[in-house]
Scaffold this active site. Structure first.
Site, short mmCIF file in Angstrom:
data_model
loop_
_atom_site.label_atom_id
_atom_site.label_comp_id
_atom_site.label_asym_id
_atom_site.label_seq_id
_atom_site.Cartn_x
_atom_site.Cartn_y
_atom_site.Cartn_z
N GLU A 1 4.63 -67.54 4.43
CA GLU A 1 5.89 -67.98 3.84
C GLU A 1 6.44 -69.12 4.67
O GLU A 1 6.10 -69.27 5.85
CB GLU A 1 6.89 -66.83 3.83
N THR B 1 4.42 -49.37 2.10
CA THR B 1 4.78 -49.80 0.75
C THR B 1 3.89 -50.96 0.31
O THR B 1 3.44 -51.01 -0.84
CB THR B 1 6.27 -50.21 0.68
N GLY B 2 3.61 -51.87 1.21
CA GLY B 2 2.75 -53.01 0.88
C GLY B 2 1.39 -52.57 0.37
O GLY B 2 0.85 -53.15 -0.59
N ASN C 1 16.68 -56.09 6.08
CA ASN C 1 17.01 -56.63 7.42
C ASN C 1 17.42 -58.09 7.40
O ASN C 1 18.18 -58.52 8.26
CB ASN C 1 15.89 -56.35 8.44
N GLU D 1 4.33 -59.61 3.58
CA GLU D 1 4.82 -59.71 4.96
C GLU D 1 5.14 -58.30 5.39
O GLU D 1 6.16 -57.74 5.00
CB GLU D 1 6.08 -60.58 5.03
N GLY E 1 8.24 -55.91 3.64
CA GLY E 1 8.70 -54.55 3.89
C GLY E 1 7.68 -53.81 4.71
O GLY E 1 6.88 -54.42 5.43
N SER E 2 7.68 -52.50 4.56
CA SER E 2 6.80 -51.70 5.41
C SER E 2 5.34 -51.83 4.98
O SER E 2 5.03 -52.10 3.81
CB SER E 2 7.23 -50.23 5.35
N THR E 3 4.46 -51.60 5.93
CA THR E 3 3.02 -51.68 5.64
C THR E 3 2.64 -50.62 4.60
O THR E 3 1.84 -50.90 3.70
CB THR E 3 2.22 -51.48 6.95
N CYS F 1 10.91 -57.77 12.02
CA CYS F 1 9.48 -57.45 12.10
C CYS F 1 8.77 -58.26 13.18
O CYS F 1 7.64 -57.98 13.52
CB CYS F 1 8.81 -57.59 10.75
N GLU G 1 17.67 -51.61 -1.94
CA GLU G 1 18.81 -50.81 -2.42
C GLU G 1 19.90 -50.69 -1.35
O GLU G 1 21.03 -50.35 -1.64
CB GLU G 1 18.34 -49.41 -2.88
N LYS H 1 13.62 -58.02 -6.85
CA LYS H 1 14.25 -56.72 -6.61
C LYS H 1 14.64 -56.65 -5.13
O LYS H 1 13.78 -56.54 -4.26
CB LYS H 1 13.28 -55.57 -6.94
N PRO H 2 15.94 -56.71 -4.83
CA PRO H 2 16.36 -56.61 -3.43
C PRO H 2 16.33 -55.16 -2.98
O PRO H 2 16.20 -54.24 -3.79
CB PRO H 2 17.79 -57.14 -3.46
P1 ADP Z 1 12.07 -49.75 4.67
O1 ADP Z 1 11.57 -48.36 4.93
O2 ADP Z 1 12.26 -50.53 5.88
O3 ADP Z 1 13.23 -49.80 3.73
P2 ADP Z 1 10.32 -50.33 2.54
O4 ADP Z 1 8.95 -50.91 2.51
O5 ADP Z 1 10.48 -48.94 2.06
O6 ADP Z 1 10.86 -50.51 4.00
O7 ADP Z 1 11.32 -51.26 1.70
C1 ADP Z 1 11.20 -52.63 1.53
C2 ADP Z 1 11.45 -52.94 0.07
O8 ADP Z 1 10.45 -52.28 -0.68
C3 ADP Z 1 12.79 -52.48 -0.47
O9 ADP Z 1 13.25 -53.43 -1.42
C4 ADP Z 1 12.44 -51.18 -1.15
O10 ADP Z 1 13.31 -50.84 -2.20
C5 ADP Z 1 11.07 -51.51 -1.70
N1 ADP Z 1 10.21 -50.37 -1.99
C6 ADP Z 1 10.11 -49.21 -1.35
N2 ADP Z 1 9.19 -48.40 -1.94
C7 ADP Z 1 8.72 -49.09 -3.02
C8 ADP Z 1 7.75 -48.81 -4.05
N3 ADP Z 1 7.09 -47.67 -4.10
N4 ADP Z 1 7.54 -49.77 -4.97
C9 ADP Z 1 8.21 -50.94 -4.93
N5 ADP Z 1 9.11 -51.26 -4.00
C10 ADP Z 1 9.37 -50.35 -3.05
#
Ligand code: ADP
Length: 480
Positions: free
Chosen positions: A461, A234-235, A151, A252, A230-232, A286, A177, A174-175
């Site tokens: 941050e 994944t965090g 975003n 974050e 990113g998303s909670t 967010c 995808e 890692k940005p």
């Molecule tokens: P969104 O669903 O909004 O893309 P994500 O949390 O999935 O939110 O993505 C935020 C970042 O986290 C992206 O760079 C994505 O590639 C990365 N990401 C998603 N899943 C994983 C994972 N299992 N391990 C590491 N990075 C991840």
């Protein structure tokens, strides 16, 4: 701008082909923009090793020397703002003016941290023992791994990376995808600015490889700190990974911001603030107002005013159309989520006043939507929307508004609109969030801390606090 579209990753100062690529799409047209290197775990390890090696010399530079290089980087970003803005619009869809605004915001982090890196002061401590003297110094923590979202494909990178770089750390990034090119363009300019090989690495990877690469970044023994936006969900995975080697984590994560408008508010200013917070980048931030709480005395007037503003100011379109203020959502899944929230609100008695449907003018387009009669049992009140829905909840008392605002596991930001100074103080102290914005819809600046309470994250941050995520405090005791 197209010269920044590359199918190579950037590791140890080299542009690296990986043999495999993944495709990147324009979210408005659905067309392929280009392909991007699909790095696997092996490349991630290579980048971590390069960063580990580079740390040995980067940390030894003076803060002034590091600042000199970063200032060149900032200047190059500003020089290229139009091209970087167009690139950002192409891969992420936001209207060009917002994209250029983000690029400038990204450059401001580089410039501000270049300066602030000179001020990582320790303290001298009044000693309780006559024969001892006590002091602290701050030192860079080491290699920092960073995972960033789509975003804000530029600003989320410089906000993290520059805090780490000026502290003396090296970075493996890692940005997302969805938006790898903005990250690679920043690497291109970092190289031109003279950031040495291995200091700033960009490892692009497909959704298929992300779990493997992410795990390596969060478990490799040479990585000292991880910073994620990113998303909670994944965090939480990354936090678990990082536990095995006790890395310093900054997270974050998601928000569910309440925006509260009290009876005493200046309605036109509240509408202006709500519009800016809610509809910037189509609601895909967010910190955007997820729940708009309006006190009963001004409810109808506020609804009429925001409806008028939405109809006048929000123009859907391709981000390159100069008049467009609302671009696409990032992908089909995002559109489905928004669609589902609207359907759920309607099923439970909400009334759609503006919008409410997909738009056919482009792929992934959803109409800016105003819903009234919203209750806390509706999904749009407890699920982060990440889309252009403005749900209005009517409330009676200050206590009720605060209770609704805090009834969530998120706590990133909140907004208060009121003409009563005491109320502004009271409510901003009671809102459980890392950021409270009073009578103002836009609050971000490099100088200020960004981060959440509760499950919205860990650490801060930006600001003087941002560097702490990448530094250790060392206490030195002197016997005399
Ligand atoms: P969104 O669903 O909004 O893309 P994500 O949390 O999935 O939110 O993505 C935020 C970042 O986290 C992206 O760079 C994505 O590639 C990365 N990401 C998603 N899943 C994983 C994972 N299992 N391990 C590491 N990075 C991840």
């Amino acid at each position: 701008m197209t010269s920044y579209i590359t199918d190579k990753a950037y590791v140890n100062g080299k542009w690296l082909s990986t043999g495999k690529t993944f495709e990147v799409y324009n979210p408005f047209t659905g067309e392929v923009i280009g392909s991007s290197a699909d790095c696997d775990g092996k490349v991630a390890v290579e980048a971590i090793q390069a960063a580990t090696e580079a740390f040995k010399t980067w940390k030894e530079l003076t803060a002034k020397d590091r600042a000199g290089i970063l200032k060149k980087w900032a200047a190059l970003i500003v020089e290229e703002k139009r091209a970087l803005g167009e690139l950002l619009t192409l891969e992420n869809g936001k209207p060009l003016a917002q994209s250029i605004g983000e690029v400038m915001f990204a450059a401001n982090f580089v410039e501000w941290y270049a300066e602030e890196g000179k001020r990582t002061y320790g303290i001298t401590i009044p000693s309780p023992h006559p024969s001892k003297r006590m002091m602290t110094i701050k030192q860079p923590i080491g290699v920092a791994a960073m995972i960033t979202p789509w975003n804000f494909p530029s600003a989320m990178i410089t906000r993290k990376a520059c805090a780490a770089l000026v502290a003396g750390c090296t970075v493996v990034l890692k940005p997302s995808e969805e938006t790898p090119y903005s990250a690679l363009a920043l690497a291109n300019l970092a190289e031109k600015a003279g950031i040495p090989p291995g200091v700033f690495n960009v490892v692009t990877t497909s959704r298929e490889n992300v779990a493997e690469v992410g795990k390596i970044m969060c478990t490799h023994p040479s990585v000292a700190a991880v910073s994620f936006t990113g998303s909670t969900a994944t965090g939480k995975i990354l936090l678990q990974h990082a536990a095995s080697t006790v890395k310093k984590m900054s997270l974050e994560l998601g928000g569910l911001a309440p925006l509260i408008v009290f009876n005493s508010a200046d309605i036109s200013n509240a509408v202006k603030g709500a519009m800016a917070s809610k509809f910037r980048y189509s609601g895909q931030t967010c910190v955007c107002a997820n729940r708009i709480l309006v006190q009963s005395g001004i409810h109808d007037e506020f609804v009429a005013a925001i409806q008028k503003a939405m109809e006048k100011e929000l123009v859907m379109g391709h981000g390159m159309q100069p008049e467009a203020t609302i671009g696409p959502l990032i992908n089909e899944a995002a559109v489905q989520k928004v669609e589902n929230q609207v359907a759920d609100a309607v099923k439970l008695g909400g009334k759609v006043v503006v919008g409410g449907s997909r738009s056919k003018i482009g792929k992934n387009m959803f109409e800016p939507t105003l819903i009234t009669g919203v209750t806390t049992s509706m999904k749009c009140c407890f699920e982060e929307t990440f889309g252009p829905i403005a749900p209005i909840i009517k409330f009676e008392t200050e206590e009720e508004a605060i209770a609704i605002a805090n009834d969530t596991t998120s706590g990133l930001s909140g907004y208060v609109f009121s003409g009563d100074v005491s109320q502004c103080w009271r409510v901003s102290e009671k809102i459980e969030a890392g950021i409270v914005s009073i009578n103002e819809g836009l609050f971000s600046a490099p100088e200020t801390p960004f981060g959440g309470y509760k499950q919205s994250g860990l650490g801060r941050e930006g600001s003087i606090y941002g560097m702490d995520e990448f530094m250790e405090v060392k206490y030195i005791c002197w016997g005399i």
